[in-house]
Design an enzyme around this catalytic site. Structure first.
Site, PDB file in Angstrom:
ATOM      1  N   ASP A  58       0.836  -1.174   0.000  1.00 34.85           N
ATOM      2  CA  ASP A  58       0.000   0.000   0.000  1.00 34.85           C
ATOM      3  C   ASP A  58       0.886   1.244   0.000  1.00 34.85           C
ATOM      4  O   ASP A  58       1.733   1.416   0.867  1.00 34.85           O
ATOM      5  CB  ASP A  58      -0.861  -0.041   1.273  1.00 34.85           C
ATOM      6  CG  ASP A  58      -1.852   1.083   1.314  1.00 34.85           C
ATOM      7  OD1 ASP A  58      -2.394   1.393   0.249  1.00 34.85           O
ATOM      8  OD2 ASP A  58      -2.057   1.652   2.388  1.00 34.85           O
ATOM      9  N   THR A  91      -3.024   6.293  -3.632  1.00 32.37           N
ATOM     10  CA  THR A  91      -1.805   6.998  -3.225  1.00 32.37           C
ATOM     11  C   THR A  91      -0.676   6.739  -4.204  1.00 32.37           C
ATOM     12  O   THR A  91       0.023   7.670  -4.601  1.00 32.37           O
ATOM     13  CB  THR A  91      -1.351   6.544  -1.829  1.00 32.37           C
ATOM     14  OG1 THR A  91      -1.723   5.199  -1.654  1.00 32.37           O
ATOM     15  CG2 THR A  91      -1.988   7.396  -0.781  1.00 32.37           C
ATOM     16  N   THR A  92      -0.505   5.483  -4.547  1.00 34.33           N
ATOM     17  CA  THR A  92       0.589   5.151  -5.449  1.00 34.33           C
ATOM     18  C   THR A  92       0.406   5.883  -6.775  1.00 34.33           C
ATOM     19  O   THR A  92       1.348   6.480  -7.298  1.00 34.33           O
ATOM     20  CB  THR A  92       0.638   3.640  -5.690  1.00 34.33           C
ATOM     21  OG1 THR A  92       0.516   2.993  -4.439  1.00 34.33           O
ATOM     22  CG2 THR A  92       1.926   3.236  -6.346  1.00 34.33           C
ATOM     23  N   ASP A 396      -9.009   0.070   3.191  1.00 35.26           N
ATOM     24  CA  ASP A 396      -9.125   0.639   1.852  1.00 35.26           C
ATOM     25  C   ASP A 396     -10.326   0.065   1.110  1.00 35.26           C
ATOM     26  O   ASP A 396     -10.999   0.776   0.371  1.00 35.26           O
ATOM     27  CB  ASP A 396      -7.847   0.382   1.042  1.00 35.26           C
ATOM     28  CG  ASP A 396      -6.707   1.251   1.534  1.00 35.26           C
ATOM     29  OD1 ASP A 396      -6.967   2.128   2.369  1.00 35.26           O
ATOM     30  OD2 ASP A 396      -5.570   1.037   1.086  1.00 35.26           O
TER      31      ASP A 396
END
Lengths: 535, 544
Positions: A58, A91-92, A396
């Site tokens: 994550d 996020t990535t 998530d």
């Protein structure tokens, strides 16, 4: 340099040096997170200062735990964390997108272009994409009962990027059911009503959804039953222990007789409260084999526990505050703050309450409740890092389901959106822009392609081939994504790969903003004593 | 160091002292290497002929054991990947209480074989896929290998229990299992509740008393408390027992009390009323029929005096858990305050007596008809480390009993199961297409580690043994394993060596899980180790 005159200790980077430092940092961060993206991303092992292990895919967790020091990288990381706070995923992608924007800009800047012009182009492109996304999104009807199938697809897409496939598929159902359980029509979904409890036990695939509540403590009296069925549940926040008075009080006595009386009087108040609870129990439980469970937020001291145990009541003390709220939602009844006006209406109901002991730890399960509006995801795993990994993923997953219900829309995944948006910019938007800002739009369009490119790279495919194949299909008017296994274009609609609308929107919104800010930096100054390390 | 010369890449972004390892060579292979090292340490302890390890931990405590769980626990493994293997071993220890060595050794073997595959050019993700398929298939095969009719067993039948427990105990205390097993079995059967799945390991206690020898070991239906009685009465037969959790003393208020005394007369009277009060209480207890008082807290001098006077034996148990167990043994209900107990709150014991064993005074509480309460295995041995090791063997035995209460299925022991799994899995791998067949084949090969190690530890020729095992199994004798004493292959059903199915199941699964986890990692980011006193490298991490 002027600053050196003002403060001889200051360090300055200016003009292109500053720009290159920021660009390098952005690219560096992108490199770190690149391998995380998508279901085929690899796992990173983080080892903490105390030797504790964390495994994660994550991006958010990684950024939080990595303790980044570079100022530019911190800025990007903060944006990504904000992305996570806002939408729980992506996020990535955010970091990759910012990194790629910087990389594309670098090319043009090296050729002598002014960053300001690029930034203008970014702005135009951003607005165009935000309009485009409205057209591109797939509408989801969320009525009284949302379509569980589409929610599952969204959840699956998210979970598969965090965990390995078979576990992700199992969690999908759990996550969707949990959200549907806590959802009340016409009210915002409160994900806090899903308790996430973990037990170090068995395997990760033993993770399950408990319709009811799991508390991580047990009754503290050896004579209380370990398993009771058909239970009335009293949720209360009443102190059942002797509390010292605020004022400094003392007893004076002159013989043992008197002291005994004092001891008795001291307890009377607490005992009275306990007796009221026992009265209620006798009222609802006489003549049937129902049981009575007291779950108290405050303490219950040993003498009170003893009284309750004798009355056949199972009592749990010091429940967490958040669990009081959940208990009421799960079992019904209401949380009482005083025992003065207890009525059977205050009681909740659970079909089964039992205790599970794992080594030193005790867990209490409240199950078989009627019409629950709160539930527990019970995560199991053989060791702490597995549990932590699943926990992050579940969080998530819950967010993605919630987002879908609130957005009432989803976006086609597997890189389909990025390719379509990029094509839209190149084919339609670019032509309407006058002057050099066109190049900014072009850079933006190229940067969007980083997602499908990285997906392909992580699957061991040839990036160029994949991009050509995808854009080719899009030019023909088919909206396709990337098949991770074969590298061929697929229809994400058929495969059930959907991303959150709000996640994508957030990426498009925040990425260019931060990239623009970074591009417009022309001087980095480090001064002040505490910034400097002894060299 | 100005930031003009900042290097490119992740290293520049992390705080000082961070280490960053990535890629196949730096991360994956190094991880594998670390796990291999770890499994080499535990491996030589596998099986009945396993060697003991001498581990000295950071507190300078000496351990001599071949129990893998203890070894890795005391080693304080630092390497993150090796730690994953250790955690798998610990999970096994917590889940079943036995088979930790198999877990760690097997995980090490899997990773070692994975290394060969990586050198061949396979990508870790393909190996993971193969290994996942391998473990799924293994479990399927393991299901088929379960001995017919073993799924129902009478957990109260001593012979059946002993036969299942033997291999677990023998791997810890080889040669002494014939003495230990019946003892453990007796102790377990005695406390086994009506519903065997509720068997509580806590109900079988171990009392380690220095002196004597293994042949002096015995079991006691009841408890052995390692302290003396408080008063002068040391023996009581057929006694009713009152238990007070809060101590036997005058009662006190929560709020601070002060004795208000105006003159000398009152002072005298106060002491008298105090005495009268205590006497009244103790008398009440004595009147209820109790002959023994057990206190969970302090015993007041005055209270003790009256206890003596009313011929009450006084015991003190300061541990809350011990007190709870005592209540279970005797059937007493612990009262909070010193008061007159109801008849149904009293417990009962056939005898409570203080005895001197090996220079230590112990209180033995016996209860012949206690039913499913508590039993104690009294271990005797010449040194502390022998006793510790015996205790671990007993723990393993008791845990095995617990496991068999839940699932009594058994598979042939002494490596017979492993060879069969290896053989069948290999066949399965030939049918697979794609690159993962190599991984499955390696997975199968990893099972050979068990017979190989067993043979090596017994000083036999491993290659010869394995080939003859394969030959026997190919001929359809699927229960053939190694007879370590004679050094030949024999049918295990005639030798009566069985392993529990659940132990194998969890051990293999945890091992495969750990191996896959280690393989999945391709980047390690290590924070600077937190401060604190530097320790020497734990012994045993060196090459041995």
């Amino acid at each position: 340099m002027s600053l050196r005159v003002l403060n001889p200790n200051a360090e300055v980077l200016n003009k292109s040096a500053a720009l290159h430092m920021t660009i390098n940092a952005a690219k560096g961060l992108q490199d770190v997170l690149k391998t995380n993206l998508g279901p085929k991303g690899t796992i990173k092992m983080l080892v903490g200062g105390a030797g504790d292990i964390k495994l994660t895919k994550d991006g958010n967790t990684l950024l939080k735990e990595m303790q980044i020091q570079n100022p530019t990288a911190i800025m990007i990381a903060r944006t990504a964390v904000a992305q996570d706070d806002a939408s729980g995923d992506g996020t990535t992608s955010t970091v990759l997108f910012i990194g790629e924007l910087m990389k594309q800009s670098e090319r043009y800047i090296d050729e002598g272009m002014h960053p300001r012009v690029l930034v203008d182009g970014f702005d135009i492109a951003k607005r165009a994409i935000l309009e485009f996304i409205e057209k591109f999104k797939t509408h989801v009807t969320v009525g009284e009962t949302p379509d569980a199938e589409i929610l599952k697809m969204v959840a699956r897409t998210t979970l598969r990027t965090k965990l390995y496939e078979s576990l992700a598929d199992q969690l999908t159902d759990i996550v969707v059911n949990a959200v549907l359980c806590v959802r009340k029509p016409d009210e915002p979904i409160d994900l806090f009503m899903v308790e996430i409890m973990h037990m170090r036990h068995k395997f990760d695939v033993d993770t399950r959804l408990v319709e009811g509540l799991v508390l991580d403590h047990g009754s503290r009296h050896p004579d209380m039953k370990r398993r009771v069925e058909n239970c009335h549940i009293l949720t209360c926040n009443v102190s059942l222990e002797y509390e010292k008075s605020e004022v400094n009080a003392g007893f004076f006595y002159s013989n043992a007789e008197q002291r005994e009386k004092m001891v008795a009087a001291e307890r009377r108040q607490v005992d009275d409260r306990v007796r009221k609870i026992i009265e209620l129990k006798n009222k609802v439980c006489s003549g049937n084999d129902n049981n009575f469970v007291v779950i108290n937020q405050k303490g219950i001291d040993p003498p009170s526990l003893d009284l309750l145990a004798r009355a056949g009541i199972v009592a749990l003390r010091r429940a967490k505050r958040r669990n009081m709220e959940r208990l009421v939602l799960a079992c019904g009844g209401e949380a009482v703050n005083s025992v003065d006006d207890l009525t059977p209406d205050c009681l909740g109901w659970a079909g089964l309450v039992y205790e599970h002991v794992l080594g030193e730890e005790k867990y209490t399960f409240v199950e078989n409740v009627k019409n629950p509006h709160s539930c527990t995801i019970l995560i199991k795993g053989p060791n702490d890092h597995t549990i932590a990994q699943i926990k992050d993923a579940v969080r998530d997953g819950l967010r993605s389901v919630k987002n879908t219900i609130e957005d009432e829309a989803v976006i086609l995944g597997a890189g389909a959106f990025e390719v379509a948006a990029s094509q839209h910019l190149v084919n339609n938007v670019k032509k309407t822009v006058q002057g050099r800002a066109q190049l900014g739009v072009q850079a933006f369009a190229d940067a969007l392609l980083v997602v499908p490119k990285t997906l392909a790279e992580n699957s061991g495919l040839d990036t160029q081939d994949v991009i050509i194949a995808l854009t080719g299909e899009h030019d023909k008017g088919f909206i396709v994504g990337l098949n991770q296994h074969t590298g061929d274009p697929i229809d994400p609609l058929m495969e059930g790969i959907f991303d959150n609308y709000s996640v994508k929107r957030q990426i498009i919104n925040s990425g260019p903003v931060i990239a623009s800010q970074l591009l417009l930096v022309d001087e980095v100054i480090r001064a002040g004593r505490n910034m400097r390390k002894p060299s | 160091m100005g930031f003009q010369m900042q290097p490119y890449g992740i290293q520049s972004m992390l705080k000082e002292g961070h280490k960053h390892l990535s890629g196949l060579d730096e991360a994956v292979l190094k991880n594998i290497d670390a796990c291999k090292q770890l499994s080499q340490i535990t491996r030589t302890s596998l099986g009945p002929n396993g060697m003991n390890k001498m581990v000295i931990n950071h507190l300078d405590k000496l351990f001599v054991t071949n129990d893998a769980a203890t070894i890795v626990n005391e080693l304080e493994v630092q390497h993150p990947a090796a730690k994953i293997c250790v955690l798998a071993g610990k999970a096994q220890q917590e889940e079943i209480g036995d088979g930790a060595n198999l877990t760690i050794s097997f995980a090490g073997e899997l990773l070692q074989n994975a290394e060969e595959l990586i050198r061949m050019g396979l990508h870790p993700s393909e190996i993971i896929r193969g290994y996942s398929k391998g473990i799924t298939k293994t479990i399927e095969i393991l299901d088929e290998l379960v001995e017919q009719g073993s799924d129902t067993m009478d957990v109260r039948n001593k012979n059946e229990v002993v036969s299942r427990m033997k291999s677990a105990v023998a791997s810890k205390q080889f040669g002494q299992e014939d003495i230990l097993c019946p003892l453990i079995a007796d102790a377990c059967i005695q406390v086994c509740p009506k519903n065997p799945t509720n068997f509580n390991v806590d109900n079988v206690r171990v009392a380690k008393l220095l002196g004597g020898g293994l042949h002096n070991c015995s079991i006691i239906r009841g408890m052995v408390l390692k302290n003396d009685a408080v008063g002068s009465i040391k023996k009581m037969e057929k006694a009713k027992i009152a238990v007070f959790a809060g101590g036997v003393d005058t009662s006190a208020t929560e709020t601070k009390g002060t004795v208000l005394i105006h003159n000398a007369e009152q002072l005298e009277n106060y002491a008298k009323t105090e005495e009268a009060k205590v006497e009244e209480l103790i008398k009440a207890v004595a009147d209820s029929g109790a002959k023994v008082i057990v206190s969970g807290g302090a015993v007041g001098e005055m209270a003790l005096h009256f206890c003596e006077r009313y011929k009450l034996m006084v015991l003190k148990i300061s541990s809350k858990f011990e007190l709870r167990r005592f209540c279970r043994t005797t059937g007493a209900v612990a009262l909070l305050k010193l008061s007159q107990p109801n008849p149904d709150e009293l417990g009962y014991a056939d005898s409570v007596s203080v005895q001197e064993v090996g220079g230590v005074r112990v209180t033995i509480v016996k209860n012949e008809e206690g039913g499913n309460s508590v039993s104690t295995v009294v271990l005797r041995g010449s040194t502390d480390s022998i006793l510790d090791d015996l205790e671990r063997a007993v723990d393993d035995g008791v845990n095995t009993y617990k496991a068999m209460c839940r699932d009594s299925r058994i598979v042939p022991g002494a490596a017979a199961t492993e060879i069969e799994l290896a053989r069948r899995l290999k066949e399965f791998s030939f049918k697979e297409t794609g690159l993962d067949q190599y991984a499955i084949a390696k997975f199968a090969e990893s099972f050979e580690m068990v017979p190989k190690t067993l043979a090596e530890n017994a000083g036999l020729n491993a290659i010869e043994i394995i080939s003859s095992l394969y030959a026997e199994h190919a001929a359809g004798n699927t229960k053939v394993g190694i007879d370590l004493e004679e050094g030949i292959c024999k049918d295990m059903s005639t030798m009566n060596i069985w392993d529990l199915y659940v132990t194998k199941y969890f051990a293999l699964k945890y091992a495969a899980d750990a191996a896959c986890t280690v393989l999945r990692v391709d980047q390690i980011i290590m924070a600077k180790p937190a401060g604190g006193p530097k320790r020497d490298q734990p012994a045993g991490m060196d090459e041995d």
